[in-house]
Write a protein that holds these residues in place. Structure first.
Motif, PDB file in Angstrom:
ATOM      1  N   PHE A   1      45.467  22.300  34.789  1.00 53.01           N
ATOM      2  CA  PHE A   1      46.172  23.489  35.267  1.00 53.01           C
ATOM      3  C   PHE A   1      45.334  24.761  35.082  1.00 53.01           C
ATOM      4  N   ASP A   2      44.516  24.804  34.021  1.00 50.07           N
ATOM      5  CA  ASP A   2      43.661  25.987  33.792  1.00 50.07           C
ATOM      6  C   ASP A   2      42.755  26.234  34.999  1.00 50.07           C
ATOM      7  N   ASP A   3      42.275  25.141  35.600  1.00 51.74           N
ATOM      8  CA  ASP A   3      41.338  25.283  36.726  1.00 51.74           C
ATOM      9  C   ASP A   3      41.998  25.934  37.946  1.00 51.74           C
ATOM     10  N   VAL A   4      43.317  25.869  37.990  1.00 52.28           N
ATOM     11  CA  VAL A   4      44.050  26.451  39.125  1.00 52.28           C
ATOM     12  C   VAL A   4      44.126  27.968  38.999  1.00 52.28           C
ATOM     13  N   SER A   5      44.164  28.458  37.754  1.00 49.40           N
ATOM     14  CA  SER A   5      44.356  29.905  37.566  1.00 49.40           C
ATOM     15  C   SER A   5      43.056  30.673  37.342  1.00 49.40           C
ATOM     16  N   ILE A   6      41.958  29.974  37.052  1.00 50.38           N
ATOM     17  CA  ILE A   6      40.704  30.664  36.722  1.00 50.38           C
ATOM     18  C   ILE A   6      40.215  31.516  37.899  1.00 50.38           C
ATOM     19  N   ILE A   7      40.128  30.933  39.082  1.00 53.62           N
ATOM     20  CA  ILE A   7      39.581  31.661  40.236  1.00 53.62           C
ATOM     21  C   ILE A   7      40.478  32.858  40.616  1.00 53.62           C
ATOM     22  N   PRO A   8      41.806  32.662  40.732  1.00 53.97           N
ATOM     23  CA  PRO A   8      42.642  33.832  41.064  1.00 53.97           C
ATOM     24  C   PRO A   8      42.532  34.957  40.034  1.00 53.97           C
ATOM     25  N   THR A   9      42.458  34.588  38.751  1.00 53.84           N
ATOM     26  CA  THR A   9      42.450  35.615  37.702  1.00 53.84           C
ATOM     27  C   THR A   9      41.099  36.319  37.600  1.00 53.84           C
ATOM     28  N   PHE A  10      40.029  35.532  37.591  1.00 50.31           N
ATOM     29  CA  PHE A  10      38.719  36.116  37.287  1.00 50.31           C
ATOM     30  C   PHE A  10      37.876  36.441  38.513  1.00 50.31           C
ATOM     31  N   VAL A  11      38.265  35.946  39.672  1.00 52.20           N
ATOM     32  CA  VAL A  11      37.473  36.235  40.883  1.00 52.20           C
ATOM     33  C   VAL A  11      38.307  36.990  41.929  1.00 52.20           C
ATOM     34  N   LEU A  12      39.447  36.383  42.271  1.00 52.18           N
ATOM     35  CA  LEU A  12      40.227  36.919  43.395  1.00 52.18           C
ATOM     36  C   LEU A  12      40.795  38.314  43.105  1.00 52.18           C
ATOM     37  N   THR A  13      41.434  38.451  41.948  1.00 48.92           N
ATOM     38  CA  THR A  13      42.071  39.737  41.623  1.00 48.92           C
ATOM     39  C   THR A  13      41.032  40.867  41.506  1.00 48.92           C
ATOM     40  N   PRO A  14      39.927  40.678  40.738  1.00 48.89           N
ATOM     41  CA  PRO A  14      38.927  41.758  40.680  1.00 48.89           C
ATOM     42  C   PRO A  14      38.357  42.107  42.061  1.00 48.89           C
ATOM     43  N   LEU A  15      38.050  41.068  42.870  1.00 49.59           N
ATOM     44  CA  LEU A  15      37.472  41.347  44.196  1.00 49.59           C
ATOM     45  C   LEU A  15      38.461  42.111  45.077  1.00 49.59           C
ATOM     46  N   THR A  16      39.755  41.778  44.917  1.00 47.65           N
ATOM     47  CA  THR A  16      40.769  42.474  45.722  1.00 47.65           C
ATOM     48  C   THR A  16      40.868  43.939  45.303  1.00 47.65           C
ATOM     49  N   TYR A  17      40.932  44.173  43.983  1.00 50.01           N
ATOM     50  CA  TYR A  17      41.017  45.568  43.501  1.00 50.01           C
ATOM     51  C   TYR A  17      39.781  46.371  43.896  1.00 50.01           C
ATOM     52  N   LEU A  18      38.601  45.686  43.854  1.00 46.76           N
ATOM     53  CA  LEU A  18      37.354  46.385  44.177  1.00 46.76           C
ATOM     54  C   LEU A  18      37.065  46.393  45.679  1.00 46.76           C
TER      55      LEU A  18
ATOM     56  N   ILE B   1      27.117  47.638  46.768  1.00 49.56           N
ATOM     57  CA  ILE B   1      27.642  46.437  46.092  1.00 49.56           C
ATOM     58  C   ILE B   1      28.999  46.054  46.700  1.00 49.56           C
ATOM     59  N   SER B   2      29.830  47.056  46.948  1.00 46.90           N
ATOM     60  CA  SER B   2      31.168  46.791  47.500  1.00 46.90           C
ATOM     61  C   SER B   2      31.089  46.122  48.861  1.00 46.90           C
ATOM     62  N   GLN B   3      30.003  46.401  49.595  1.00 44.70           N
ATOM     63  CA  GLN B   3      29.867  45.821  50.931  1.00 44.70           C
ATOM     64  C   GLN B   3      29.553  44.315  50.882  1.00 44.70           C
ATOM     65  N   ALA B   4      29.204  43.811  49.677  1.00 47.30           N
ATOM     66  CA  ALA B   4      28.971  42.362  49.540  1.00 47.30           C
ATOM     67  C   ALA B   4      30.268  41.615  49.249  1.00 47.30           C
ATOM     68  N   ASN B   5      31.338  42.361  49.087  1.00 47.53           N
ATOM     69  CA  ASN B   5      32.635  41.754  48.775  1.00 47.53           C
ATOM     70  C   ASN B   5      33.372  41.427  50.077  1.00 47.53           C
ATOM     71  N   PRO B   6      33.589  40.127  50.356  1.00 48.91           N
ATOM     72  CA  PRO B   6      34.224  39.774  51.640  1.00 48.91           C
ATOM     73  C   PRO B   6      35.638  40.350  51.794  1.00 48.91           C
ATOM     74  N   ILE B   7      36.332  40.527  50.675  1.00 51.22           N
ATOM     75  CA  ILE B   7      37.716  41.033  50.754  1.00 51.22           C
ATOM     76  C   ILE B   7      37.734  42.481  51.245  1.00 51.22           C
ATOM     77  N   PHE B   8      36.648  43.196  50.960  1.00 51.42           N
ATOM     78  CA  PHE B   8      36.508  44.580  51.437  1.00 51.42           C
ATOM     79  C   PHE B   8      36.645  44.635  52.969  1.00 51.42           C
ATOM     80  N   TYR B   9      36.030  43.647  53.647  1.00 51.93           N
ATOM     81  CA  TYR B   9      36.071  43.636  55.123  1.00 51.93           C
ATOM     82  C   TYR B   9      37.475  43.313  55.634  1.00 51.93           C
ATOM     83  N   MET B  10      38.161  42.415  54.936  1.00 52.38           N
ATOM     84  CA  MET B  10      39.516  42.050  55.384  1.00 52.38           C
ATOM     85  C   MET B  10      40.474  43.223  55.220  1.00 52.38           C
TER      86      MET B  10
END
Lengths: 308, 260
Positions: free
Chosen positions: B171-188, B205-214
């Motif tokens: 179950f830890d593997d399910v929450s690692i990416i959303p917590t440590f990757v997805l949320t920071p990338l979304t905020y940034l 640096i922000s332009q390398a974040n794919p979520i920035f484009y979305m």
């Protein structure tokens, strides 16, 4: 002309850790057969069933299901197979009806047809009253019956049952046997693995025994049982017996003071045994076979293989 | 493909999609409600209380500026979470076997799960849009851009969630990416600010974040302006989606994570 329900050629499986689970297994199961696949724990039964049902990747070899190659034409081959697994593996939060109807959907059966079929099967397996319950609320026996219902909803031509009666009470086991006999009589080919050898002896016409990844016996149940040269009989006595009289003809041991275990060779008649009882004035209340013959044979084969 | 096979595949797909949609509606307090509450709080705190002091971002009121970002944040996290949680549960309880033993082709299994993710992402996104109407005037500059960006982003993160689910073993593997990757990338990714406010280095640096484009493509669709050109943003989203689709299908075909 009868075709093979299942054809396995030189099937091999080596796991990543280097374990050779299957070492070139070849096997045919005829259409309409009730076939037992037996073997001790770790023999390769689950791996073999896993590959047939696509849950385990093969290392090499071929499998055909009713003539359709499982690897080059998986859709056709898979549509013939139904699996009753050893472990409970449905969603515990889904309702009984949903589980069965969804399974039919995965086989391309429309929802109206699936619902009708589910009703018939759930009624036959005495689960209809529970159709709107979530599966986690079912008893152990009901969960086992739900596994059977789910496996049958797409009307498979080949039903594979991996320990279908493990951990269920005698009544459910017997009713499951009757249901499986009925399905087999209607034309469904059945492959059964079980640890209850009495189950295999009662239900199956042909048998394969697998050990250390190899088929060590593959014949009809009748031919296999004919290999047994003796039978063990239990005699329940009217009065307690303090000392067992000597016999040069029979190997006799005491279970307790009210019952004896007697090994009788095929060449010896049962009348001779009763004469021996009468001669020694031993009153017998009843006699019965000890466990089942297949178990003795099975253990002999496995032990013999291990000693080689 | 013959008509019969096509019909069977379509039935199987519909079955998986129905099952997925029923699943997330059945547990709506876990799947739909949290995003609705969180986004309402964002509107109250960042939109009204703090936003009124910030004033305008570019030439739009701050609350109107962050609204597209908040919708996209809900779409992204819900699409991802739905697929990763559902696929991992099916592995954990082993009812993924129901699909593997069946004749359902792997691409149908893939389409079924990501359709479930898109359905939840878009459902929650729509709810956040409804909530935002209570806080700000909600105008759409280009309906085509808005809808296509939501759909593609939801598809992309459903695929990413599936790949996470394939590799997850606990179950830890399910929450690692959303917590440590997805949320920071979304905020940034420019939910709350324009990257034009950043120093040049961090802007790059922000332009390398794919979520920035979305987020910015969606903002472009809604308010008609953003930090990105719309065509490159679409190309980036489509390329990433294609790569993830091919990867996810290859993993399923090999049986990674689901077969021994």
């Amino acid at each position: 002309m009868s075709i093979n329900a299942l054809e396995i050629r030189e099937l091999r499986k080596t796991y990543k850790g280097g374990v050779n689970a299957l070492k070139g297994v070849s096997l045919n199961v005829k259409e309409g057969d009730f076939f037992a696949l037996l073997g001790p724990n770790g023999a390769g039964k689950s791996t073999l069933i896993g590959i047939i049902t696509s849950l385990v990747n093969r290392s090499s070899g071929e499998i055909k299901v009713f003539g359709d190659n499982l690897f080059s034409n998986p859709s056709a081959a898979k549509s013939h197979i139904g699996l009753v697994p050893q472990e409970i593996n449905f969603s515990l939060f889904e309702k009984v009806m949903q589980i069965v109807v969804n399974q039919a959907g995965y086989y391309g059966i429309d929802r109206i047809t699936a619902t009708k079929r589910a009703e018939v099967i759930l009624k036959e397996l005495r689960l209809w009253d529970k159709r709107n319950e979530t599966s986690r609320k079912l008893s152990g026996g009901m969960k086992r019956r739900l596994l059977i219902a789910r496996a049958l909803v797409h009307q498979p031509k080949l039903l594979i049952l991996d320990e279908p009666t493990a951990g269920v009470d005698i009544e459910i086991r017997r009713s499951t046997w009757e249901y499986l006999k009925k399905i087999n009589a209607s034309g469904t080919t059945i492959i059964l693995t079980t640890h209850y050898l009495e189950e295999a002896e009662n239900l199956c016409r042909n048998i394969a025994i697998i050990d250390h990844g190899e088929i060590i016996e593959n014949s009809s149940m009748k031919a296999l049982l004919e290999k047994i040269s003796s039978e063990t009989i239990i005699a329940d006595l009217e009065k307690p017996l303090k000392q067992i009289p000597y016999s040069s003809d029979y190997l006799i041991s005491s279970i307790d003071e009210h019952s004896l275990e007697i090994k009788v060779r095929d060449s010896q008649g049962i009348n001779d045994l009763f004469s021996w009882f009468n001669h020694h004035e031993i009153a017998v209340r009843s006699i019965r076979n000890k466990s089942n013959r297949l178990e003795e044979l099975f253990m002999g084969m496995i032990e013999g293989k291990n000693e080689q | 493909m013959s008509n019969s096979n096509f019909n069977k595949s379509a039935t199987a797909l519909l079955t998986i999609v129905r099952k997925e949609v029923v699943r997330f509606f059945r547990i709506w307090p876990q799947t739909i409600l949290p995003s609705a509450i969180t986004m309402s709080l964002y509107y109250v705190i960042f939109g009204n209380l703090i936003g009124n002091r910030i004033g305008r971002m570019g030439d739009v009121p701050y609350i109107q500026y962050i609204a597209p970002g908040l919708v996209m944040m809900a779409v992204i996290t819900n699409s991802y979470s739905n697929v990763v949680a559902s696929f991992f549960s099916s592995k954990f309880q082993r009812y993924i076997d129901e699909l593997i033993i069946s004749p359902t082709p792997n691409y149908i299994i893939l389409l079924g799960y990501i359709s479930g993710g898109i359905a939840r992402g878009c459902t929650v996104g729509f709810i956040v849009v409804i909530i935002s109407i209570f806080f700000t005037s909600f105008k759409i500059d280009s309906i085509a851009i808005t809808v296509s960006v939501v759909f593609l982003s939801s598809l992309l993160f459903s695929l990413a969630g599936l790949i996470n689910g394939i590799f997850a073993r606990k179950f830890d593997d399910v929450s690692i990416i959303p917590t440590f990757v997805l949320t920071p990338l979304t905020y940034l990714g420019g939910v709350f600010y324009s990257i034009a406010l950043l120093p040049p280095f961090w802007e790059k640096i922000s332009q390398a974040n794919p979520i920035f484009y979305m987020i910015n493509a969606f903002r472009h669709g809604m308010i008609g302006k953003s930090d990105v050109e719309i065509a490159p943003a679409f190309i980036i989203i489509i390329v990433i989606t294609t790569v993830l689709f091919i990867s996810a299908l290859a993993l399923l075909n090999k049986g990674i994570g689901v077969k021994q």
